[in-house]
Scaffold this motif. Structure first.
Motif, short mmCIF file in Angstrom:
data_model
loop_
_atom_site.label_atom_id
_atom_site.label_comp_id
_atom_site.label_asym_id
_atom_site.label_seq_id
_atom_site.Cartn_x
_atom_site.Cartn_y
_atom_site.Cartn_z
N LEU A 59 0.78 -1.16 -0.03
CA LEU A 59 0.05 0.08 -0.15
C LEU A 59 0.80 1.37 -0.15
CD1 LEU A 59 -2.51 -0.85 2.83
CD2 LEU A 59 -2.92 -0.84 0.53
N PRO A 60 0.32 2.32 -0.77
CA PRO A 60 1.15 3.39 -0.42
C PRO A 60 0.86 4.26 1.05
CG PRO A 60 -0.55 3.77 -2.26
CD PRO A 60 -0.87 2.35 -1.54
N GLU A 61 2.00 4.89 1.24
CA GLU A 61 2.00 5.62 2.51
C GLU A 61 2.52 4.83 3.67
OE1 GLU A 61 2.13 8.73 2.65
OE2 GLU A 61 0.96 9.13 1.00
N ILE A 62 1.88 3.64 4.12
CA ILE A 62 1.77 2.62 5.34
C ILE A 62 1.54 1.19 4.59
CG2 ILE A 62 1.51 2.13 7.51
CD1 ILE A 62 0.52 4.83 8.12
N ASP A 63 2.47 0.20 4.90
CA ASP A 63 2.16 -0.96 4.32
C ASP A 63 1.41 -1.64 5.35
OD1 ASP A 63 3.64 -3.03 5.99
OD2 ASP A 63 5.00 -1.24 5.89
N GLY A 64 0.75 -2.81 4.44
CA GLY A 64 -0.19 -3.64 5.38
C GLY A 64 0.02 -4.46 6.68
N PHE A 65 1.48 -4.71 6.80
CA PHE A 65 2.00 -5.54 7.84
C PHE A 65 1.88 -4.44 9.03
CE2 PHE A 65 4.62 -8.51 4.81
CZ PHE A 65 3.69 -9.46 5.11
N THR A 66 2.32 -3.17 8.76
CA THR A 66 2.35 -2.17 9.60
C THR A 66 0.98 -1.87 10.26
OG1 THR A 66 4.32 -1.04 8.93
CG2 THR A 66 2.90 0.42 10.23
N LEU A 67 -0.06 -1.94 9.27
CA LEU A 67 -1.59 -1.47 9.46
C LEU A 67 -1.89 -2.69 10.68
CD1 LEU A 67 -3.28 -0.26 6.47
CD2 LEU A 67 -2.78 1.01 8.55
N CYS A 68 -1.44 -4.07 10.12
CA CYS A 68 -1.99 -5.18 10.93
C CYS A 68 -1.61 -4.95 12.30
CB CYS A 68 -1.50 -6.33 10.21
SG CYS A 68 -1.95 -7.89 11.12
N ARG A 69 -0.41 -4.63 12.55
CA ARG A 69 0.18 -4.30 13.77
C ARG A 69 -0.54 -3.44 14.67
NH1 ARG A 69 5.31 -5.32 11.41
NH2 ARG A 69 5.66 -3.25 11.06
N GLU A 70 -0.83 -2.33 14.03
CA GLU A 70 -1.66 -1.21 14.70
C GLU A 70 -2.98 -1.73 14.98
OE1 GLU A 70 -0.23 1.77 15.68
OE2 GLU A 70 1.64 1.13 15.24
N LEU A 71 -3.57 -2.29 14.11
CA LEU A 71 -4.82 -2.85 14.56
C LEU A 71 -4.99 -3.74 15.58
CD1 LEU A 71 -7.81 -3.22 13.55
CD2 LEU A 71 -7.06 -4.93 12.24
N ARG A 72 -4.21 -4.85 15.70
CA ARG A 72 -3.74 -5.65 16.76
C ARG A 72 -3.54 -4.86 18.31
NH1 ARG A 72 -6.95 -8.27 15.15
NH2 ARG A 72 -6.99 -9.87 13.83
N ARG A 73 -3.05 -3.96 18.13
CA ARG A 73 -2.77 -2.96 19.40
C ARG A 73 -4.03 -2.57 19.78
NH1 ARG A 73 2.41 0.31 17.32
NH2 ARG A 73 3.93 -1.44 17.56
N ARG A 74 -5.15 -2.35 19.11
CA ARG A 74 -6.50 -1.85 19.32
C ARG A 74 -7.44 -2.70 19.35
NH1 ARG A 74 -3.25 1.79 16.62
NH2 ARG A 74 -3.23 3.86 17.30
#
Length: 225
Positions: A59-74
């Motif tokens: 993905l542009p800007e922020i990749d999906g792996f990073t998004l997954c980590r952020e989602l799992r924190r919340r």
């Protein structure tokens, strides 16, 4: 009330096709919220709750792996990767980060729809943070923690995924083909001997508690005390 799906995908055509198909197929029972890049997806994740999230990785800007980590924190909501990255190391890393399923493009809309609905059904009334136990084995998925016979152990992603599936289906006979489908993924090319090899490694890692994984001749495996 419609269940909310966050779809983070930079391909406008894929967003449109999935949105149209899911909306028509569910007769309005599924609401699709779309984001075209990682930053937009993260902004939505930080401000809203979703019933399920579908993520591309590249993905542009922020990749999906990073998004997954952020989602799992919340949140512990179901998460499915939909991506062109089909290497085994990417798939294993996705599961290690906490995804519930992983689909490689090109994909089937009916299969994606079926997997999303299966994850939604499973999530209803399920405490995704609860401990999983069998005898001296304790798994805490929210902490990626495994304790065997009183000692914390470190498992590679594949052995961890196998143990988690066994604990979630304790007392049920599970075929090798089922394990290949659920742990390796539908796009895995290989024979079922790979299952036996990884289960041997898992038993060794569990030490005395490896005895809870029983071989059922001509059928597969079962976890029981």
């Amino acid at each position: 009330m419609a269940e909310k799906i966050l779809l983070v995908e930079d391909d406008a055509q894929i967003r449109e096709v999935i949105t149209d198909y899911f909306s028509k197929k569910s007769d309005g029972g599924l609401e699709i919220i779309t984001a075209s890049d990682g930053a937009e997806g993260l902004a939505y994740i930080e401000a809203h709750e979703s019933d399920i999230v579908i993520l591309d990785i590249m993905l542009p800007e922020i990749d999906g792996f990073t998004l997954c980590r952020e989602l799992r924190r919340r949140s512990d909501c179901p998460l499915l990767f939909l991506t062109a990255r089909g290497r085994e190391e990417d798939i294993l890393y996705g599961y290690e980060l906490g995804c519930d399923d992983y689909i490689v493009k090109p994909f089937s809309l009916p299969e994606l729809y079926a997997k999303v609905n299966a994850l939604l059904r499973r999530a209803k009334g399920q405490n995704r943070n609860k401990e999983l136990k069998c005898g001296g084995i304790i798994m805490k998925p929210s902490e990626y923690l495994v304790i065997s016979d009183g000692t914390e152990i470190q498992l590679p992603p594949k052995e961890y995924a196998l143990l988690k599936y066994f604990l979630e289906h304790k007392g049920n006979v599970i075929s090798r083909n089922t394990l290949l489908d659920k742990v390796w993924g539908y796009d895995f090319y290989g024979n079922d001997r790979v299952v036996d090899n990884h289960i041997k490694k898992l038993r060794n890692a569990l030490g005395k508690c490896g005895k809870y994984i029983h071989t059922v001749i001509s059928q597969g495996y079962i976890m029981k005390e």
